[in-house]
Design a protein around this motif. Structure first.
Motif, mmCIF file in Angstrom:
data_model
loop_
_atom_site.group_PDB
_atom_site.id
_atom_site.type_symbol
_atom_site.label_atom_id
_atom_site.label_comp_id
_atom_site.label_asym_id
_atom_site.label_seq_id
_atom_site.Cartn_x
_atom_site.Cartn_y
_atom_site.Cartn_z
ATOM 1 N N THR A 21 0.847 -1.195 0.000
ATOM 2 C CA THR A 21 0.000 0.000 0.000
ATOM 3 C C THR A 21 0.881 1.243 0.000
ATOM 4 N N GLY A 35 -3.283 -0.051 -3.367
ATOM 5 C CA GLY A 35 -3.384 -1.279 -2.611
ATOM 6 C C GLY A 35 -4.563 -1.402 -1.664
ATOM 7 N N PRO A 36 -4.542 -2.531 -0.942
ATOM 8 C CA PRO A 36 -3.449 -3.511 -0.892
ATOM 9 C C PRO A 36 -3.311 -4.270 -2.213
ATOM 10 N N LEU A 37 -2.077 -4.501 -2.597
ATOM 11 C CA LEU A 37 -1.781 -5.083 -3.903
ATOM 12 C C LEU A 37 -0.855 -6.280 -3.751
ATOM 13 N N GLU A 38 -1.177 -7.334 -4.492
ATOM 14 C CA GLU A 38 -0.358 -8.547 -4.545
ATOM 15 C C GLU A 38 0.108 -8.735 -5.993
ATOM 16 N N MET A 215 -5.849 -2.831 -13.275
ATOM 17 C CA MET A 215 -5.950 -2.251 -11.945
ATOM 18 C C MET A 215 -7.262 -1.495 -11.780
ATOM 19 N N SER A 216 -7.740 -1.475 -10.552
ATOM 20 C CA SER A 216 -8.961 -0.756 -10.216
ATOM 21 C C SER A 216 -8.681 0.737 -10.106
ATOM 22 N N ARG A 221 -5.816 -1.693 -7.045
ATOM 23 C CA ARG A 221 -5.625 -3.121 -6.765
ATOM 24 C C ARG A 221 -5.707 -3.858 -8.100
#
Length: 267
Positions: A21, A35-38, A215-216, A221
């Motif tokens: 993040t 984020g949170p992002l993976e 991504m959003s 994310r």
């Protein structure tokens, strides 16, 4: 069309982001940008990230480059060298007061590569990028496309383990953008450098990427992943394939609502 290659699950990722993040500012004025992002990237993989403006794409890239710290979570690059990444910006990022040759050699000079070796490597990249006749020219004398070729050559001359590209062709006209996309496609298929590429262009993402991540709206994310169904080595001719148009439409449907959402959120 053949299937695009999938990474070997037993191979450790080159880049991994976990719970990543980034928040800018504090208190009531704080803006949650990412984020949170993976994210996990295999060695040699070319990953394209698309998303609405302001969704944190460039923030992700700057964290990967070590230019920003995450607010929480971590991003790890598995590398053998102390400076594993090279970054290419939309605005070229080359030095106006240095010649083309000196710009390409710049990263090698920082790494204290002996001058004879640095010159040889820089001239090799001059030739690869079609810039040999401009070795002693200054950036002011170059077109936008040539300046971006210099930026790409400078980044690749240091033989980075991971290449970070932040909308490198966004400022170019459509025809030149297509030419440089095709040149970068041929180049990266030869070097197989692990690449994280940020773009607004769905066409660009499909042409270049082993994977396209959507991504959003902010905070960004990853909401979808698609693998272009085109075997490597590929060329820009895939733009005329039915599968290309189908995937482009599918990605736009995934992205449409996020773009509208981003436009509705006050900056």
């Amino acid at each position: 069309m053949g299937e695009a290659p999938h990474p070997n699950p037993s191979t450790p990722p080159k880049l991994r982001a976990t719970g990543l993040t980034r928040v800018f500012g504090r208190g009531a004025g704080a803006v949650s940008a990412l984020g949170p992002l993976e994210l996990s990237m295999a060695p040699g993989e070319f990953t394209c990230v698309v998303g609405p403006s302001g969704c944190g794409k460039s923030t992700l890239l700057r964290i990967a480059a070590g230019l920003l710290r995450p607010s929480t979570g971590q991003l790890e690059i598995r590398a053998a060298s102390p400076r594993p990444a090279a970054m290419i910006f939309q605005d070229y990022g080359i030095h106006d007061w240095k010649t083309v040759l000196a710009n390409i050699r710049f990263g090698l000079d920082i790494q204290r590569v002996p001058r004879r070796e640095a010159d040889a490597r820089a001239r090799d990249w001059l030739a690869r990028m079609g810039l040999t006749d401009f070795a002693n020219a200054y950036p002011a004398a170059l077109s936008g496309g040539m300046r971006q070729r210099v930026a790409i050559a400078r980044a690749l001359a240091v033989e980075p383990e991971i290449l970070l590209m932040d909308e490198p062709f966004a400022a170019l006209d459509a025809q030149l953008r297509t030419i440089l996309q095709d040149e970068l496609l041929a180049l990266t298929q030869t070097t197989r450098t692990t690449t994280l590429f940020i773009t607004h262009s769905l066409e660009e993402a499909i042409v270049l990427g082993d994977r396209v991540l959507v991504m959003s709206a902010r905070p960004g994310r990853i909401i979808a992943e698609r693998r272009p169904p085109f075997a490597r080595p590929r060329t820009g001719d895939i733009r005329s394939a039915t599968e290309f148009t189908t995937l482009q439409s599918e990605l736009w449907e995934l992205l449409r609502g996020e773009v509208r959402g981003a436009a509705a959120v006050p900056a």
